[in-house]
Motif scaffolding. Structure first.
Motif, PDB file in Angstrom:
ATOM      1  N   THR A   1     -26.435  13.439 -63.635  1.00 34.85           N
ATOM      2  CA  THR A   1     -26.368  14.754 -63.992  1.00 34.85           C
ATOM      3  C   THR A   1     -25.188  15.445 -63.213  1.00 34.85           C
ATOM      4  N   ASP A   2     -25.512  15.211 -61.805  1.00 34.96           N
ATOM      5  CA  ASP A   2     -24.646  16.131 -60.898  1.00 34.96           C
ATOM      6  C   ASP A   2     -23.181  15.272 -60.906  1.00 34.96           C
ATOM      7  N   GLN A   3     -23.017  14.059 -61.004  1.00 36.61           N
ATOM      8  CA  GLN A   3     -21.809  13.430 -61.224  1.00 36.61           C
ATOM      9  C   GLN A   3     -21.132  13.780 -62.423  1.00 36.61           C
ATOM     10  N   GLU A   4     -21.938  13.766 -63.555  1.00 37.01           N
ATOM     11  CA  GLU A   4     -21.109  14.212 -64.821  1.00 37.01           C
ATOM     12  C   GLU A   4     -20.517  15.620 -64.700  1.00 37.01           C
ATOM     13  N   GLN A   5     -21.401  16.596 -64.026  1.00 44.17           N
ATOM     14  CA  GLN A   5     -20.758  17.988 -64.051  1.00 44.17           C
ATOM     15  C   GLN A   5     -19.527  17.878 -63.142  1.00 44.17           C
ATOM     16  N   PHE A   6     -19.790  17.089 -61.897  1.00 43.18           N
ATOM     17  CA  PHE A   6     -18.663  17.313 -60.966  1.00 43.18           C
ATOM     18  C   PHE A   6     -17.206  16.691 -61.904  1.00 43.18           C
TER      19      PHE A   6
ATOM     20  N   THR B   1     -16.711  16.345 -64.758  1.00 38.88           N
ATOM     21  CA  THR B   1     -16.087  16.887 -66.112  1.00 38.88           C
ATOM     22  C   THR B   1     -15.664  18.271 -65.687  1.00 38.88           C
ATOM     23  N   ASP B   2     -16.102  19.198 -64.755  1.00 39.31           N
ATOM     24  CA  ASP B   2     -15.925  20.473 -64.624  1.00 39.31           C
ATOM     25  C   ASP B   2     -15.077  20.710 -63.461  1.00 39.31           C
TER      26      ASP B   2
ATOM     27  N   SER C   1     -17.006  11.399 -67.548  1.00 37.00           N
ATOM     28  CA  SER C   1     -16.284  12.815 -67.713  1.00 37.00           C
ATOM     29  C   SER C   1     -15.421  12.891 -69.104  1.00 37.00           C
TER      30      SER C   1
END
Length: 279
Positions: free
Chosen positions: A4-9, A11-12, A78
């Protein structure tokens, strides 16, 4: 365990910067992609999974080899980066782009080959990720993954990090075994984890190459202020514009020795992890 943290990083936070700097990053890391394609035994008609394909340059490289009879699936966590990848491969009937986590995704069909340029170092659970990928590989299929070697041998990271620290002060110590650019730097550790995942044929080749940023010293320093440890330091220290400008000057000074007159050539140490699944 999910990313989850990597996805947010990706992507955003990082994703929009990579999209904005796509041409520069493709040029900078072009020699690494060449390494992957030189070592991956892809052939016409292969079904290929590109892990962490980002903005899509590696998808295009694989498509050029497998041809119309083959198929390439580009996977990334991402959506931001995959949106640009979709634009770059628009019109290709034999390509799919998948927003997914390689660690947990249930793949529909097995692949002849898997490739990755810096896409495998960001999983929360490397053993689980490798086991999942291995399960999606056909008997006789191959894996070819590029990852950064030891940090001290990669001045693309260390030079701007030290330059930023000289202006702003040190950054907090980090555990480089956690998901991040140097999670695969210890090849002995990673080969053991691949073995734990059931990949008994894994091996590593360490290669010294030069990265090829497309601009001059000033242009490359500006790029490093947007992507990499100098940017992270400015953000962490909440540096004002004047301090950030001083960091950029320090970064430019730090990379100046890599100017060959024919362009910057920044030494890099790259691990190529490879394996062939028993037939």
């Amino acid at each position: 365990m999910t990313n989850t943290d990597q996805e947010q990083f990706w992507t955003d936070a990082a994703g929009p910067k990579w999209v904005r700097q796509q041409e520069a990053m493709d040029a900078l890391l072009g020699p690494v992609l060449d390494l992957v394609m030189d070592h991956a035994p892809l052939k016409t008609g292969d079904c290929v999974l590109d892990i962490g394909c980002g903005t899509g340059v590696s998808v295009g490289a694989a498509l050029n080899i497998v041809g119309d009879a083959g198929h390439v699936t580009g996977l990334d966590i991402s959506q931001t980066m995959l949106d640009l990848a979709a634009e770059r491969v628009a019109g290709a009937a034999n390509v799919s782009l998948l927003t997914a986590d390689a660690q947990t995704h249930s793949f529909d069909a097995p692949f002849d080959a898997m490739i990755s340029r810096f896409g495998v170092m960001f999983c929360e659970d490397t053993v689980a990720a490798m086991a999942n990928l291995n399960a999606a590989l056909k008997p006789g299929g191959t894996m070819t993954f590029a990852a950064w070697g030891p940090a001290p041998q990669n001045p693309y990271f260390m030079a701007p990090a030290k330059a930023a620290a000289s202006v702003l002060g040190p950054m907090p110590k980090t555990d480089r075994t956690l998901p991040g650019p140097f999670a695969f730097e210890n090849d002995t550790r990673i080969l053991a984890m691949m073995a734990d995942a059931g990949i008994d044929t894994a091996q590593v080749k360490t290669v010294q190459i030069d990265l090829t940023p497309p601009g001059d010293i000033a242009h490359t320093a500006a790029l490093m202020m947007e992507i990499g440890p100098a940017e992270a330091a400015v953000k962490h220290h909440e540096a004002d514009a004047q301090a950030a400008s001083q960091v950029q000057t320090a970064v430019a000074d730090a990379i100046a020795p890599f100017d060959t007159g024919a362009g910057l050539r920044i030494p890099a140490c790259i691990h190529i992890y490879s394996a062939r699944k028993p037939a």
